[in-house]
Design a protein around this motif. Structure first.
Motif, PDB file in Angstrom:
ATOM      1  N   GLU A 592       0.837  -1.198   0.000  1.00  0.00           N
ATOM      2  CA  GLU A 592       0.000   0.000   0.000  1.00  0.00           C
ATOM      3  C   GLU A 592       0.871   1.247   0.000  1.00  0.00           C
ATOM      4  O   GLU A 592       2.022   1.216   0.434  1.00  0.00           O
ATOM      5  CB  GLU A 592      -0.897   0.005   1.249  1.00  0.00           C
ATOM      6  CG  GLU A 592      -1.977  -1.053   1.208  1.00  0.00           C
ATOM      7  CD  GLU A 592      -2.860  -0.980   2.445  1.00  0.00           C
ATOM      8  OE1 GLU A 592      -3.546   0.030   2.613  1.00  0.00           O
ATOM      9  OE2 GLU A 592      -2.837  -1.937   3.230  1.00  0.00           O
ATOM     10  N   THR A 593       0.292   2.347  -0.468  1.00  0.00           N
ATOM     11  CA  THR A 593       1.008   3.618  -0.468  1.00  0.00           C
ATOM     12  C   THR A 593       1.043   4.205   0.940  1.00  0.00           C
ATOM     13  O   THR A 593       0.052   4.160   1.656  1.00  0.00           O
ATOM     14  CB  THR A 593       0.301   4.596  -1.428  1.00  0.00           C
ATOM     15  OG1 THR A 593       0.473   4.120  -2.759  1.00  0.00           O
ATOM     16  CG2 THR A 593       0.880   5.993  -1.323  1.00  0.00           C
ATOM     17  N   HIS A 594       2.203   4.745   1.316  1.00  0.00           N
ATOM     18  CA  HIS A 594       2.324   5.378   2.626  1.00  0.00           C
ATOM     19  C   HIS A 594       2.716   6.851   2.466  1.00  0.00           C
ATOM     20  O   HIS A 594       3.852   7.154   2.115  1.00  0.00           O
ATOM     21  CB  HIS A 594       3.350   4.639   3.484  1.00  0.00           C
ATOM     22  CG  HIS A 594       2.966   3.209   3.746  1.00  0.00           C
ATOM     23  ND1 HIS A 594       1.790   2.867   4.378  1.00  0.00           N
ATOM     24  CD2 HIS A 594       3.572   2.050   3.419  1.00  0.00           C
ATOM     25  CE1 HIS A 594       1.704   1.542   4.444  1.00  0.00           C
ATOM     26  NE2 HIS A 594       2.768   1.024   3.864  1.00  0.00           N
ATOM     27  N   PRO A 595       1.771   7.765   2.704  1.00  0.00           N
ATOM     28  CA  PRO A 595       2.080   9.189   2.637  1.00  0.00           C
ATOM     29  C   PRO A 595       2.841   9.607   3.896  1.00  0.00           C
ATOM     30  O   PRO A 595       2.238   9.754   4.960  1.00  0.00           O
ATOM     31  CB  PRO A 595       0.691   9.845   2.569  1.00  0.00           C
ATOM     32  CG  PRO A 595      -0.238   8.856   3.211  1.00  0.00           C
ATOM     33  CD  PRO A 595       0.343   7.494   2.988  1.00  0.00           C
ATOM     34  N   TRP A 596       4.161   9.770   3.786  1.00  0.00           N
ATOM     35  CA  TRP A 596       4.960   9.992   4.987  1.00  0.00           C
ATOM     36  C   TRP A 596       4.932  11.455   5.395  1.00  0.00           C
ATOM     37  O   TRP A 596       5.058  12.349   4.567  1.00  0.00           O
ATOM     38  CB  TRP A 596       6.404   9.493   4.782  1.00  0.00           C
ATOM     39  CG  TRP A 596       6.984   9.216   6.125  1.00  0.00           C
ATOM     40  CD1 TRP A 596       7.870   9.985   6.808  1.00  0.00           C
ATOM     41  CD2 TRP A 596       6.641   8.120   6.994  1.00  0.00           C
ATOM     42  NE1 TRP A 596       8.110   9.438   8.046  1.00  0.00           N
ATOM     43  CE2 TRP A 596       7.366   8.301   8.183  1.00  0.00           C
ATOM     44  CE3 TRP A 596       5.790   7.025   6.879  1.00  0.00           C
ATOM     45  CZ2 TRP A 596       7.265   7.409   9.259  1.00  0.00           C
ATOM     46  CZ3 TRP A 596       5.686   6.146   7.946  1.00  0.00           C
ATOM     47  CH2 TRP A 596       6.424   6.340   9.111  1.00  0.00           C
ATOM     48  N   HIS A 646       5.094  10.114  10.940  1.00  0.00           N
ATOM     49  CA  HIS A 646       4.139   9.017  10.755  1.00  0.00           C
ATOM     50  C   HIS A 646       3.540   8.964   9.359  1.00  0.00           C
ATOM     51  O   HIS A 646       3.687   9.882   8.557  1.00  0.00           O
ATOM     52  CB  HIS A 646       3.014   9.130  11.795  1.00  0.00           C
ATOM     53  CG  HIS A 646       2.097  10.313  11.629  1.00  0.00           C
ATOM     54  ND1 HIS A 646       0.863  10.208  11.032  1.00  0.00           N
ATOM     55  CD2 HIS A 646       2.231  11.607  11.991  1.00  0.00           C
ATOM     56  CE1 HIS A 646       0.272  11.393  11.041  1.00  0.00           C
ATOM     57  NE2 HIS A 646       1.084  12.268  11.611  1.00  0.00           N
ATOM     58  N   CYS A 647       2.857   7.851   9.109  1.00  0.00           N
ATOM     59  CA  CYS A 647       2.132   7.702   7.862  1.00  0.00           C
ATOM     60  C   CYS A 647       0.847   8.501   7.976  1.00  0.00           C
ATOM     61  O   CYS A 647       0.152   8.431   8.984  1.00  0.00           O
ATOM     62  CB  CYS A 647       1.813   6.228   7.609  1.00  0.00           C
ATOM     63  SG  CYS A 647       0.847   5.985   6.105  1.00  0.00           S
ATOM     64  N   HIS A 648       0.526   9.279   6.923  1.00  0.00           N
ATOM     65  CA  HIS A 648      -0.694  10.084   6.981  1.00  0.00           C
ATOM     66  C   HIS A 648      -1.888   9.381   6.353  1.00  0.00           C
ATOM     67  O   HIS A 648      -2.942   9.991   6.166  1.00  0.00           O
ATOM     68  CB  HIS A 648      -0.490  11.479   6.389  1.00  0.00           C
ATOM     69  CG  HIS A 648      -1.278  12.517   7.129  1.00  0.00           C
ATOM     70  ND1 HIS A 648      -2.632  12.707   6.923  1.00  0.00           N
ATOM     71  CD2 HIS A 648      -0.938  13.364   8.114  1.00  0.00           C
ATOM     72  CE1 HIS A 648      -3.068  13.649   7.737  1.00  0.00           C
ATOM     73  NE2 HIS A 648      -2.062  14.059   8.470  1.00  0.00           N
ATOM     74  N   ASN A 649      -1.736   8.097   6.037  1.00  0.00           N
ATOM     75  CA  ASN A 649      -2.941   7.293   5.932  1.00  0.00           C
ATOM     76  C   ASN A 649      -3.237   6.983   7.393  1.00  0.00           C
ATOM     77  O   ASN A 649      -2.595   6.119   8.010  1.00  0.00           O
ATOM     78  CB  ASN A 649      -2.711   6.016   5.121  1.00  0.00           C
ATOM     79  CG  ASN A 649      -3.990   5.211   4.985  1.00  0.00           C
ATOM     80  OD1 ASN A 649      -4.800   5.177   5.902  1.00  0.00           O
ATOM     81  ND2 ASN A 649      -4.159   4.570   3.852  1.00  0.00           N
ATOM     82  N   LEU A 650      -4.175   7.735   7.975  1.00  0.00           N
ATOM     83  CA  LEU A 650      -4.311   7.721   9.430  1.00  0.00           C
ATOM     84  C   LEU A 650      -4.745   6.362   9.965  1.00  0.00           C
ATOM     85  O   LEU A 650      -4.506   6.052  11.130  1.00  0.00           O
ATOM     86  CB  LEU A 650      -5.261   8.837   9.875  1.00  0.00           C
ATOM     87  CG  LEU A 650      -4.738  10.241   9.513  1.00  0.00           C
ATOM     88  CD1 LEU A 650      -5.792  11.304   9.812  1.00  0.00           C
ATOM     89  CD2 LEU A 650      -3.448  10.564  10.259  1.00  0.00           C
ATOM     90  N   SER A 651      -5.351   5.542   9.104  1.00  0.00           N
ATOM     91  CA  SER A 651      -5.682   4.193   9.570  1.00  0.00           C
ATOM     92  C   SER A 651      -4.401   3.366   9.682  1.00  0.00           C
ATOM     93  O   SER A 651      -4.294   2.498  10.550  1.00  0.00           O
ATOM     94  CB  SER A 651      -6.701   3.527   8.649  1.00  0.00           C
ATOM     95  OG  SER A 651      -6.121   3.178   7.432  1.00  0.00           O
ATOM     96  N   HIS A 652      -3.408   3.653   8.840  1.00  0.00           N
ATOM     97  CA  HIS A 652      -2.112   2.978   8.983  1.00  0.00           C
ATOM     98  C   HIS A 652      -1.416   3.435  10.268  1.00  0.00           C
ATOM     99  O   HIS A 652      -0.846   2.622  10.999  1.00  0.00           O
ATOM    100  CB  HIS A 652      -1.196   3.281   7.795  1.00  0.00           C
ATOM    101  CG  HIS A 652      -1.676   2.708   6.501  1.00  0.00           C
ATOM    102  ND1 HIS A 652      -1.013   2.899   5.312  1.00  0.00           N
ATOM    103  CD2 HIS A 652      -2.755   1.948   6.201  1.00  0.00           C
ATOM    104  CE1 HIS A 652      -1.666   2.283   4.338  1.00  0.00           C
ATOM    105  NE2 HIS A 652      -2.731   1.711   4.856  1.00  0.00           N
ATOM    106  N   ALA A 653      -1.453   4.750  10.519  1.00  0.00           N
ATOM    107  CA  ALA A 653      -0.839   5.281  11.743  1.00  0.00           C
ATOM    108  C   ALA A 653      -1.493   4.644  12.962  1.00  0.00           C
ATOM    109  O   ALA A 653      -0.825   4.267  13.927  1.00  0.00           O
ATOM    110  CB  ALA A 653      -0.977   6.795  11.787  1.00  0.00           C
ATOM    111  N   GLY A 656      -0.193   1.317  13.877  1.00  0.00           N
ATOM    112  CA  GLY A 656       1.200   1.199  14.288  1.00  0.00           C
ATOM    113  C   GLY A 656       2.229   1.996  13.527  1.00  0.00           C
ATOM    114  O   GLY A 656       3.374   2.114  13.973  1.00  0.00           O
ATOM    115  N   MET A 657       1.870   2.553  12.348  1.00  0.00           N
ATOM    116  CA  MET A 657       2.894   3.164  11.508  1.00  0.00           C
ATOM    117  C   MET A 657       3.180   4.604  11.931  1.00  0.00           C
ATOM    118  O   MET A 657       2.808   5.563  11.252  1.00  0.00           O
ATOM    119  CB  MET A 657       2.470   3.086  10.040  1.00  0.00           C
ATOM    120  CG  MET A 657       3.626   3.285   9.082  1.00  0.00           C
ATOM    121  SD  MET A 657       3.190   2.834   7.407  1.00  0.00           S
ATOM    122  CE  MET A 657       3.721   1.146   7.359  1.00  0.00           C
ATOM    123  N   ALA A 658       3.817   4.752  13.072  1.00  0.00           N
ATOM    124  CA  ALA A 658       4.118   6.073  13.621  1.00  0.00           C
ATOM    125  C   ALA A 658       5.281   5.961  14.592  1.00  0.00           C
ATOM    126  O   ALA A 658       5.510   4.903  15.178  1.00  0.00           O
ATOM    127  CB  ALA A 658       2.886   6.632  14.347  1.00  0.00           C
TER     128      ALA A 658
HETATM  129 CU   LIG Z   1       0.667   4.143   5.397  1.00  0.00          CU
END
Ligand SMILES: [Cu+2]
Length: 676
Positions: A592-596, A646-653, A656-658
Motif C-alpha cells: 500500500e502507499t504510505h504518505p509519509w 508518521h504515515c498520513h494514511n491515518l488508519s495505517h498510523a 502502528g505506523m508512527a
Molecule cells: Cu501508510
C-alpha cells in the motif's frame, strides 16, 4: 520491471512453488508416479523463477529481500536438493514399475518438505515481514517443522521418533516467540552522538509555545472552534452524521496575512474521545503542535486549549484533530489554513479541500459540482487540499495552468502544463494558477467526480454577488479571496463576493481525462539552489522500512503497519540535536502507499529510487512512498521539540505506523502512550 511489480511477481512465484511441490508430493502419496514425475520439473522451474525474482529484487535494495535471502531461499534450496536426491530417482523407478513405490515416505516426505519450505518463506514475508531476525527465522523453521511432522504422522503410520521431533520444534518455536519480545532500543541516534550540550537541555515541550503578539505591521486573528457532533447537510441536501468544528464541515477556513498572530481557542462540546488541533505542514512551535500525550493532553468535553502561532509561512495548509485522528478526521474534524503574503494579488482564490463522506467525494461541503462564475482575464488560484487517507487524482481541463506551490512551498519557475493528472498525496496540497479564459474550466476529481466548474462571466469587472440566474447557492466552504466571512467575523480585503449559481453549465463538455499522464513533481519546474546544502556533513541518518506484519500495537497483538518491524509506540524514537542536518531514507516494501509526514519540518527531497529530482527543489511535508519505492529526504533540525513522524494514511498510523522524532533534551509531562 518496477520494484512493486517484482514484489508481486515474487509472491506469485512463491505461491506457485508451494503449490507445485505440494502437488508433486500429493501425487506421489496417492500413487500417481507419472503425474508426480510430470510435475517435478515444473516445480523445479518455478523454484528457479522464484530465486530469479529474489535476485532481481535484491538490486532494488537489501530491504526488499533480506528475509528471503537469509531464511526463505536457503530453506527452499536445501529441501529441493533433498527432494531431488532422495525422491527424484525413486520417482523415476516407480513410474517405470509399480505405482505403489511412489507412496514410500522417502519419496513423499522430501517432496512435501520442499512445498512446506516454500510456504514457510511466504508466511515469513506476509506475516512477519521486515526485518529478518533470529526470532522470525526460528518461527519460520518451526512452522516448517510442524507441517513436516503432521504430514509425517499422516503419511507413514506407525510413527517413531515423532515425540523428540515435536519437542525440538516446540523448543524452536518457544525460543523464536521469546526473542520476539526481547526489549528493543527505545531510541535511535541515527549514527549521531548523545549527550551533547545544547540550548534546550531539560526543556519541557510546554515551554515551547508561540508568541503573544503579531509581527510588526501584523494583527491578531482570533478564531474560536468548538468541536461537537452534528448532522450536516451536503450541498445536495444529503444528511451526514459528522464531527464538526462550529457545526460545519469542513471547519471554518482560517486565513491570515503574513505577520499576523493566529490565535485559535479550541473548545470541545461533546467529542467523548477528546480533540486537539494539529496544523498540518505548518512549522509551529512544538507546544502548539496538538499531539495528545506528547505536546498536550487531549481536550475533553467541557475543556479548552488556546493555540497561538505567527503566520510566518505563506501558503496553503490545513488543520485537523490529532486525537483518534483516523476516526476524527474522517468524521469531519478538519479545516483549511491559508496564509497570504502581504502583497497578495487580486483575483479569484478558491480553497478546495477534498474529503470522502461515506463513499461520497466532496469538495468543501459540495457533493455536487461547484459552479463559480469568473471573469475572463482574471488571475485564478485553486488551492487543492487532500484531507483523505488515500491519494486523489485531479485533472483541470479548459486551460493551461501552472502548479505554483506544493505543500505551501512555491516552486521555482513552474512551467505551463495541460492535459496532465495531478496525484495529490493524502494530507498534501497543490496550488494551481492560471488566467481565466473566455471559455469554461473544469476540475475533475479521480477522473470521474465533477468538482468545480468555472463559468465565464459575461462582462468584466467585479464578481456579481448574487449570480444572475436561478437559485443562488452560497459556497459555504469554498473561499474566495474576497468577501467571505471568516470564523473571526472579519471579512477579507478588497473586492466583491464570489458566488456560485445553479445555472446550466457552460464549462464545456466533460473531457475523458483518465488517459492523461501523471505529472511528476520531481521533474517539474527549474532547478535552483536548495534552501540548504544537503551535501554538507550529515549528522544523523535514519532508515524507515515500512511493511506489514504481526506486532504489538498499544499492547495488543495485531497485523500491524510496521516501521522497521515494530509498531507504535515501540518504534525507537529518533533523536536529533538542534542544528543537525538529518537524512531519512523511507523504504516501502509493502503493498500500500504510505504518505509519509514529519511534523514541524519541511523535508527536501534528495532522491526517489536513487534518482535525484530534475526539476525545482522540492520541499514537502507529506510525500507518497508507493509500494517498492525508496525516498531519501533531508531536513535541518531548526524547530526544537517533540514531533510525530508518521504515515498520513491515518488508519495505517492507527495500526502502528508512527514514531516520535525528539530533539535531545526536550521533555514532556504528558504520558499518553498514543500519539493520536
Ligand atoms: Cu501508510
Amino acid at each position: 520491471m518496477t520494484t512493486s511489480g517484482l514484489l508481486a511477481l515474487d509472491l506469485l512465484a512463491s505461491a506457485l512453488t508451494t503449490l507445485a511441490w505440494l502437488g508433486t508430493g500429493a501425487a506421489a502419496a496417492f500413487r500417481r508416479p507419472k503425474v508426480a514425475l510430470a510435475l517435478f520439473p515444473v516445480a523445479v522451474l518455478v523454484t528457479l523463477a522464484r530465486v530469479a525474482c529474489v535476485i532481481a529484487l535484491a538490486r532494488a535494495g537489501w530491504w526488499f529481500v533480506q528475509e528471503k535471502v537469509i531464511v526463505a531461499v536457503p530453506l527452499l534450496g536445501l529441501t529441493v536438493l533433498v527432494a531431488a536426491v532422495l525422491a527424484g530417482p525413486r520417482l523415476v523407478e516407480a513410474a517405470r514399475g509399480r505405482g505403489v513405490m511412489a507412496a514410500r515416505p522417502i519419496v513423499v516426505m522430501p517432496l512435501l518438505g520442499a512445498g512446506f519450505a516454500a510456504a514457510a518463506g511466504l508466511v515469513h514475508t506476509l506475516l512477519l515481514g521486515y526485518p529478518a531476525t533470529w526470532s522470525t527465522g526460528l518461527l519460520t523453521v518451526a512452522l516448517f517443522g510442524v507441517a513436516l511432522l503432521v504430514s509425517w504422522r499422516v503419511v507413514c503410520p506407525p510413527v517413531r521418533g515423532l515425540r523428540p521431533g515435536a519437542s525440538a520444534i516446540l523448543a524452536v518455536a518457544l525460543l523464536g516467540t521469546g526473542l520476539a519480545f526481547a526489549p528493543v532500543e527505545a531510541t535511535d541516534l541515527g549514527g549521531g552522538v548523545s549527550g551533547e550540550r545544547h540550548e534546550h537541555q531539560g526543556q519541557a515541550v510546554t515551554a515551547l509555545r508561540g508568541p503573544n503578539a503579531p509581527a510588526e505591521g501584523g494583527r491578531v486573528r482570533r478564531f474560536m472552534l468548538t468541536a461537537r457532533t452534528s448532522t450536516i447537510a451536503l450541498s445536495s441536501g444529503k444528511q451526514v452524521a459528522a464531527w464538526t468544528f462550529n457545526g460545519q464541515v469542513p471547519g471554518p477556513a482560517i486565513t491570515a496575512t503574513e505577520g499576523d498572530l493566529i490565535e485559535v481557542r479550541l473548545r470541545n462540546a461533546d467529542i467523548e474521545s477528546g480533540v486537539t488541533l494539529h496544523w498540518h505542514g505548518y512549522d509551529v512551535p512544538s507546544g502548539e503542535d496538538g499531539v495528545p500525550g506528547l505536546t498536550q493532553d487531549a481536550v475533553l468535553p467541557g475543556e479548552e486549549f488556546v493555540y497561538r502561532f505567527l503566520a510566518n509561512q505563506v501558503g496553503t495548509f490545513w488543520y485537523h484533530t490529532h486525537e483518534v485522528s483516523d476516526l476524527g478526521v474522517r468524521m469531519g474534524l478538519y479545516g483549511t489554513l491559508v496564509v497570504h503574503s502581504r502583497n497578495r494579488a487580486e483575483g479569484l482564490d478558491l480553497t478546495l479541500p477534498v474529503h470522502t463522506f461515506s463513499g461520497t467525494t466532496v469538495l468543501g461541503n459540495h457533493d455536487q459540482p461547484i459552479q463559480q462564475r469568473a471573469y475572463p482575464g482574471m488571475p485564478t488560484r485553486l488551492r487543492l487540499v487532500n484531507t483523505d487517507n488515500t491519494p486523489h487524482r485531479f485533472t483541470l481541463s479548459g486551460t493551461p495552468y501552472r502548479l505554483v506551490a506544493i505543500d505551501g512551498n512555491d516552486l521555482n519557475e513552474p512551467g505551463e502544463v495541460s492535459k496532465v493528472g495531478l496525484r495529490l498525496p493524502a494530507g498534501g496540497r497543490y496550488d494551481l494558477a492560471f488566467t481565466m479564459p473566455a471559455t469554461g474550466v473544469r476540475l475533475l476529481v479521480d477522473d470521474r467526480t465533477e468538482g468545480l466548474k468555472l463559468v465565464p462571466a459575461a462582462t468584466t469587472g467585479a464578481l456579481d454577488p448574487a449570480g444572475t440566474t436561478g437559485s443562488v447557492e452560497t459556497i459555504e466552504n469554498v473561499r474566495t479571496t474576497t468577501g467571505t466571512t471568516d470564523a473571526a467575523g472579519t471579512t477579507g480585503t478588497a473586492g466583491s463576493t464570489g458566488s456560485a449559481t445553479a445555472a446550466s453549465p457552460t464549462a464545456g463538455p466533460v473531457e475523458n481525462t483518465a488517459s492523461w499522464p501523471e505529472l511528476d513533481p520531481l521533474a517539474y519546474g527549474e532547478p535552483a539552489a536548495p534552501p540548504f546544502d544537503a551535501n554538507e556533513q550529515v549528522k544523523r541518518r535514519f532508515t524507515l522500512v515500512l511493511d506489514q506484519g504481526l506486532a504489538m500495537v498499544d499492547g495488543r497483538p495485531m497485523y500491524a503497519h510496521t516501521v522497521n518491524g515494530q509498531a507504535f509506540p515501540n518504534v525507537p524514537t529518533q533523536i536529533v540535536t538542534e542544528g543537525d542536518l538529518v537524512r531519512i531514507t523511507v523504504v516501502n516494501r509493502g503493498r500500500e502507499t504510505h504518505p509519509w509526514h514529519l511534523h514541524g519540518h519541511r523535508v527536501l527531497v534528495l532522491s526517489r529510487d536513487g534518482r535525484a529530482p530534475t526539476g525545482a527543489p522540492l520541499l514537502l511535508d507529506t510525500f507518497d512512498v508507493r509500494p517498492g519505492e525508496v525516498w531519501e529526504v533531508a531536513f535541518r533540525a531548526t524547530n526544537p521539540g517533540l514531533w510525530m513522524n508518521h504515515c498520513h494514511n491515518l488508519s495505517h498510523a492507527d495500526m502502528g505506523m508512527a514514531l516520535h522524532l525528539s530533539y535531545e533534551g526536550v521533555t514532556t509531562p504528558f504520558h499518553g502512550a498514543h500519539g493520536g
